[in-house]
Design a protein around this motif. Structure first.
Motif, mmCIF file in Angstrom:
data_model
loop_
_atom_site.group_PDB
_atom_site.id
_atom_site.type_symbol
_atom_site.label_atom_id
_atom_site.label_comp_id
_atom_site.label_asym_id
_atom_site.label_seq_id
_atom_site.Cartn_x
_atom_site.Cartn_y
_atom_site.Cartn_z
ATOM 1 N N HIS A 49 0.839 -1.203 0.000
ATOM 2 C CA HIS A 49 0.000 0.000 0.000
ATOM 3 C C HIS A 49 0.877 1.257 0.000
ATOM 4 C CE1 HIS A 49 -2.815 3.100 1.233
ATOM 5 N NE2 HIS A 49 -2.106 3.291 2.331
ATOM 6 N N ASP A 100 2.254 5.401 6.936
ATOM 7 C CA ASP A 100 1.605 4.361 7.745
ATOM 8 C C ASP A 100 2.553 3.678 8.731
ATOM 9 O OD1 ASP A 100 -0.998 4.614 7.020
ATOM 10 O OD2 ASP A 100 -1.046 2.929 5.617
ATOM 11 N N ASP A 158 -3.190 8.644 -0.875
ATOM 12 C CA ASP A 158 -3.475 7.550 0.055
ATOM 13 C C ASP A 158 -4.897 7.043 -0.169
ATOM 14 O OD1 ASP A 158 -3.349 5.836 2.254
ATOM 15 O OD2 ASP A 158 -3.761 7.417 3.721
HETATM 16 MG MG MG Z 1 -2.499 4.696 4.130
#
Ligand code: MG
Length: 386
Positions: A70, A100, A193
């Motif tokens: 991600h 993150d 994101d």
């Molecule tokens: Mg994220």
């Protein structure tokens, strides 16, 4: 000093960076934000992202996104947007890779339960934890704690923050109190994101079978892309159709974001990054219609994927495990690995239970999904060997 290339005057630039908490000389062959990115890639917290969940738990399948993949997708999308707006690609990439780092194991279920456990000890926010990781928890360099990143990278990592916490954070918290904005690079990475997780959750959701094409076609944004692809490639296998739709899903949002933001930049005409920060609202944005379509997609995913009973079972079980680990360590810190016991001994005199709870929360937040599973077995399964 490295030249940042052809950047807009309102882009973040190495040479006008607000600098690092612990002053360092400039790197020889890299810009300041390149150095930040490199420090993140070499950090322990970054490597752990490979075994942390977004929606699906790590052992559910090898093809699902993890926090690592991600983060790489967010960095990729951010770089595209940054370059097209003549913004600082290195800074956007850095923020994308780091955004993150503070996430707990087991996705949002982990963050919520840790916040509950920490209620009397200052709470837990994953954004704040990402900043804590780069400011304090990585212990790799001889001359300073953390990674000693530039102000601009730290500003971008701290996406949200409560006012109470903002007051404790010094200059990086000030914008929340003054209602100022972060750099355009931070603004665009925040939206990158969203683009990344909405699109890959559609992909992973379909692959897992928890959501179906038929259901997704109720979402306008998805359905219009589906119809385009289906008309152009009627004989294509379903799997390839889905890939083709997902890539268009990313692309149409990115293009909308770039075009809308370009127009807004022309309207606001910021001269410098300070003008960007002082502006009363975010300059990087979707068009109104894309924002609405985007919200509809998010709503769909929340109702049909994140609340799916099989996802719910997994997240409830995970939350219970982390809660029990926290309580066990709080009631007897001698169950913790020795280095955490030492940290508690050092801090407890000054900070009492609040200090102890924070160290336990750091330990738990740093765990990967499978490490948390193993710790749980060691502590609670009578048949498990320690
Ligand atoms: Mg994220």
């Amino acid at each position: 000093m490295m030249n940042d290339g052809r950047l807009a005057t309102y882009a973040a630039q190495s040479k006008t960076s607000l600098g690092r908490t612990h002053p360092e000389s400039s790197p020889a062959y890299r810009g300041e934000f390149q150095r930040d990115r490199d420090r993140i890639i070499h950090s322990t917290a970054f490597r752990r992202l490979e075994y942390k969940t977004q929606v699906f738990v790590n052992h559910e399948g090898d093809l699902f996104r993890t926090r690592l993949t991600h983060s790489i997708e967010v960095a990729q999308i951010s770089r595209t947007i940054a370059r097209s707006l003549q913004l600082n690609e290195d800074l956007s990439e850095t923020i994308g890779l780091a955004h993150d780092l503070g996430h707990t194991p087991f996705g949002h279920a982990g963050q919520d339960v840790l916040n509950d456990c920490m209620r009397d000890y200052g709470g837990f926010e994953h954004n704040l934890q990402s900043l804590r990781v780069v400011d304090e928890l990585e212990e790799k360099y001889a001359e300073f704690p953390g990674l000693n990143l530039t102000f601009e990278s730290r500003e971008g990592i701290l996406k949200h923050c409560s006012l109470k916490n903002a007051r404790l954070l010094g200059e990086v918290g000030e914008r929340f109190l003054n209602k100022h904005q972060p750099s355009l690079e931070a603004q665009l990475t925040n939206l990158a994101d969203e683009i990344a997780y909405n699109s890959h959750d559609v992909d992973d959701g379909l692959r897992s079978g928890l959501i179906t094409l038929k259901q997704l076609r109720e979402v306008e944004l998805f359905n219009s892309l589906y119809e385009d692809v289906d008309e152009k490639y009627p004989d294509l296998s379903t799997r390839r159709k889905i890939y083709e739709i997902v890539r268009r899903l990313i692309s149409c949002q990115v293009v909308d974001l770039i075009e809308t933001s370009k127009a807004r930049i022309e309207e606001v005409r910021p001269g410098t990054i300070e003008d960007v920060r002082q502006h009363h609202e975010s300059i990087i944005a979707y068009s109104d219609s894309m924002r609405e379509q985007n919200l509809a997609m998010k709503r769909f995913l929340r109702e049909n994927l994140y609340m799916h009973y099989r996802v719910k079972r997994m997240s409830t079980k995970s939350a219970r495990m982390l809660g029990e680990l926290f309580n066990a360590f709080m009631s007897d810190h001698l169950l913790l690995p020795p280095e955490y016991q030492t940290k508690i001994r050092e801090q407890q005199r000054e900070l009492g239970d609040t200090g102890k709870a924070r160290i336990i929360s750091d330990y738990i937040a740093g765990m990967t999904d499978r490490y948390a599973n193993a710790e749980y077995s060691k502590l609670f399964d009578p048949g498990s060997l320690t």
